[in-house]
Write a protein that holds these residues in place. Structure first.
Motif, PDB file in Angstrom:
ATOM      1  N   ASP A 157       0.825  -1.201   0.000  1.00  0.00           N
ATOM      2  CA  ASP A 157       0.000   0.000   0.000  1.00  0.00           C
ATOM      3  C   ASP A 157       0.863   1.257   0.000  1.00  0.00           C
ATOM      4  N   VAL A 158       1.929   1.247   0.779  1.00  0.00           N
ATOM      5  CA  VAL A 158       2.839   2.391   0.816  1.00  0.00           C
ATOM      6  C   VAL A 158       3.461   2.603  -0.562  1.00  0.00           C
ATOM      7  N   ALA A 159       3.882   1.519  -1.193  1.00  0.00           N
ATOM      8  CA  ALA A 159       4.490   1.618  -2.520  1.00  0.00           C
ATOM      9  C   ALA A 159       3.498   2.159  -3.542  1.00  0.00           C
ATOM     10  N   ILE A 160       2.255   1.692  -3.473  1.00  0.00           N
ATOM     11  CA  ILE A 160       1.240   2.156  -4.419  1.00  0.00           C
ATOM     12  C   ILE A 160       0.960   3.639  -4.222  1.00  0.00           C
ATOM     13  N   LEU A 161       0.842   4.063  -2.966  1.00  0.00           N
ATOM     14  CA  LEU A 161       0.585   5.483  -2.708  1.00  0.00           C
ATOM     15  C   LEU A 161       1.748   6.355  -3.176  1.00  0.00           C
ATOM     16  N   ASN A 162       2.965   5.895  -2.982  1.00  0.00           N
ATOM     17  CA  ASN A 162       4.117   6.680  -3.445  1.00  0.00           C
ATOM     18  C   ASN A 162       4.178   6.726  -4.970  1.00  0.00           C
ATOM     19  N   TYR A 163       3.802   5.650  -5.606  1.00  0.00           N
ATOM     20  CA  TYR A 163       3.705   5.605  -7.069  1.00  0.00           C
ATOM     21  C   TYR A 163       2.674   6.635  -7.542  1.00  0.00           C
ATOM     22  N   ALA A 164       1.497   6.637  -6.892  1.00  0.00           N
ATOM     23  CA  ALA A 164       0.458   7.608  -7.240  1.00  0.00           C
ATOM     24  C   ALA A 164       0.922   9.024  -6.950  1.00  0.00           C
ATOM     25  N   LEU A 165       1.637   9.201  -5.847  1.00  0.00           N
ATOM     26  CA  LEU A 165       2.112  10.528  -5.469  1.00  0.00           C
ATOM     27  C   LEU A 165       3.057  11.099  -6.525  1.00  0.00           C
ATOM     28  N   THR A 166       3.933  10.269  -7.057  1.00  0.00           N
ATOM     29  CA  THR A 166       4.857  10.749  -8.084  1.00  0.00           C
ATOM     30  C   THR A 166       4.100  11.209  -9.329  1.00  0.00           C
ATOM     31  N   LEU A 167       3.063  10.459  -9.717  1.00  0.00           N
ATOM     32  CA  LEU A 167       2.244  10.876 -10.854  1.00  0.00           C
ATOM     33  C   LEU A 167       1.515  12.182 -10.562  1.00  0.00           C
ATOM     34  N   GLU A 168       1.042  12.331  -9.327  1.00  0.00           N
ATOM     35  CA  GLU A 168       0.343  13.566  -8.959  1.00  0.00           C
ATOM     36  C   GLU A 168       1.301  14.752  -8.909  1.00  0.00           C
ATOM     37  N   TYR A 169       2.518  14.522  -8.417  1.00  0.00           N
ATOM     38  CA  TYR A 169       3.537  15.573  -8.476  1.00  0.00           C
ATOM     39  C   TYR A 169       3.722  16.053  -9.915  1.00  0.00           C
ATOM     40  N   LEU A 170       3.825  15.102 -10.830  1.00  0.00           N
ATOM     41  CA  LEU A 170       4.056  15.417 -12.238  1.00  0.00           C
ATOM     42  C   LEU A 170       2.915  16.254 -12.803  1.00  0.00           C
ATOM     43  N   GLN A 171       1.689  15.807 -12.565  1.00  0.00           N
ATOM     44  CA  GLN A 171       0.543  16.546 -13.083  1.00  0.00           C
ATOM     45  C   GLN A 171       0.415  17.924 -12.434  1.00  0.00           C
ATOM     46  N   ALA A 172       0.572  17.980 -11.130  1.00  0.00           N
ATOM     47  CA  ALA A 172       0.441  19.252 -10.425  1.00  0.00           C
ATOM     48  C   ALA A 172       1.473  20.259 -10.924  1.00  0.00           C
ATOM     49  N   THR A 187       9.185  10.915 -21.785  1.00  0.00           N
ATOM     50  CA  THR A 187       8.983  12.354 -21.934  1.00  0.00           C
ATOM     51  C   THR A 187      10.208  13.156 -21.512  1.00  0.00           C
ATOM     52  N   HIS A 188      11.038  12.578 -20.654  1.00  0.00           N
ATOM     53  CA  HIS A 188      12.211  13.258 -20.093  1.00  0.00           C
ATOM     54  C   HIS A 188      11.826  14.492 -19.278  1.00  0.00           C
ATOM     55  N   PHE A 189      10.585  14.504 -18.776  1.00  0.00           N
ATOM     56  CA  PHE A 189      10.145  15.629 -17.956  1.00  0.00           C
ATOM     57  C   PHE A 189      10.721  15.574 -16.543  1.00  0.00           C
ATOM     58  N   ILE A 190      10.947  14.368 -16.020  1.00  0.00           N
ATOM     59  CA  ILE A 190      11.527  14.236 -14.689  1.00  0.00           C
ATOM     60  C   ILE A 190      13.039  14.263 -14.825  1.00  0.00           C
ATOM     61  N   VAL A 191      13.665  15.288 -14.252  1.00  0.00           N
ATOM     62  CA  VAL A 191      15.115  15.444 -14.412  1.00  0.00           C
ATOM     63  C   VAL A 191      15.889  15.066 -13.150  1.00  0.00           C
ATOM     64  N   ALA A 192      15.181  14.858 -12.055  1.00  0.00           N
ATOM     65  CA  ALA A 192      15.816  14.391 -10.816  1.00  0.00           C
ATOM     66  C   ALA A 192      14.809  13.555 -10.066  1.00  0.00           C
ATOM     67  N   ARG A 193      15.165  12.297  -9.806  1.00  0.00           N
ATOM     68  CA  ARG A 193      14.245  11.379  -9.159  1.00  0.00           C
ATOM     69  C   ARG A 193      14.116  11.669  -7.670  1.00  0.00           C
ATOM     70  N   PRO A 194      12.898  11.443  -7.097  1.00  0.00           N
ATOM     71  CA  PRO A 194      12.723  11.648  -5.655  1.00  0.00           C
ATOM     72  C   PRO A 194      13.351  10.526  -4.861  1.00  0.00           C
ATOM     73  N   LYS A 195      13.652  10.805  -3.605  1.00  0.00           N
ATOM     74  CA  LYS A 195      14.173   9.793  -2.698  1.00  0.00           C
ATOM     75  C   LYS A 195      13.239   9.655  -1.518  1.00  0.00           C
ATOM     76  N   LYS A 196      13.124   8.438  -0.999  1.00  0.00           N
ATOM     77  CA  LYS A 196      12.259   8.214   0.151  1.00  0.00           C
ATOM     78  C   LYS A 196      12.849   8.831   1.403  1.00  0.00           C
ATOM     79  N   SER A 197      11.950   9.235   2.274  1.00  0.00           N
ATOM     80  CA  SER A 197      12.372   9.744   3.573  1.00  0.00           C
ATOM     81  C   SER A 197      12.966   8.613   4.392  1.00  0.00           C
TER      82      SER A 197
END
Length: 229
Positions: free
Chosen positions: A61-76, A210-220
């Motif tokens: 569940d944590v992995a799925i939410l973080n996956y969704a969060l990255t997509l939402e970051y991109l759209q936002a 798309t090459h839109f993400i130029v730096a990947r996020p890291k987990k806390s």
């Protein structure tokens, strides 16, 4: 390699899964409906942040939410930058503001649910797409289709009933966004009676292309979400 200045829907979905026959449609009822349906993040935030069963702390569940969060970051980020640049006019003028507000609410809700386990926001470079009306619309269609397909594919994997309900509430909004963007682009909003979800590997490949993400996020450093019991 094709220049990002020539970005098309095909660039975002090389397998052609989101491309459909184009036809002209009339009226503005879909846009009007969405404008009434756009809401703040309060109710959704409460749904995510409410205490849920301990099973919600499952790694999946944590992995799925973080996956969704990255997509939402991109759209936002995409809609927020477009609104800031103020390069979209005419029938598209209200899109960045309205959809940006919703996607930012999604980000806030998912981050609230994950707490310290939330991945950090990546750095983005939209390579001029947010400065062009036509490229903005094509990208918006692709992003909204992609988000709806991504949520659909993960729904059956979510263990927590409360989180599943919240995720589905986001999925339905993303589907409305997709229909509105398709309407504006002259693409059939729903050409088939059924939709298939997109697996993580395919979604990540499309986003990477798309090459839109130029730096990947890291987990806390914190590994457990705040909603665990």
């Amino acid at each position: 390699m094709q220049s990002m200045s020539d970005l098309t829907l095909g660039d975002l979905d090389r397998e052609g899964a989101i491309r459909e026959a184009v036809e002209l449609v009339s009226g503005d009822t879909r846009a009007a409906f969405l404008s009434k349906a756009v809401v703040g993040g309060g109710a959704l935030l409460a749904a995510f942040a409410a205490p849920v069963a301990a099973e919600a702390a499952a790694t999946s569940d944590v992995a799925i939410l973080n996956y969704a969060l990255t997509l939402e970051y991109l759209q936002a980020a995409f809609y927020t930058e477009t609104e800031r640049l103020d390069a979209v006019r005419g029938k598209l003028a209200r899109v960045p503001r309205q959809l940006g507000a919703v996607e930012r609410a999604h980000v806030d809700a998912i981050k609230a649910a994950l707490g310290g386990a939330a991945v950090k926001r990546p750095a983005f470079n939209f390579r001029g797409v947010t400065e062009s009306q036509s490229k903005f619309l094509k990208t918006a269609v692709a992003f909204e289709d992609l988000a709806a397909a991504a949520y659909k594919a993960q729904a059956a994997r979510i263990k927590s009933p409360a989180l599943l309900a919240a995720a589905i509430s986001i999925h339905s909004v993303e589907a409305r966004h997709a229909a509105w963007m398709r309407f504006l682009a002259g693409v059939t909003p729903a050409a088939a009676a059924f939709d298939e979800g997109k697996p993580v590997s395919e979604v990540r490949a499309i986003v990477a292309s798309t090459h839109f993400i130029v730096a990947r996020p890291k987990k806390s450093a914190k590994k457990r979400p705040k909603y665990t019991g």
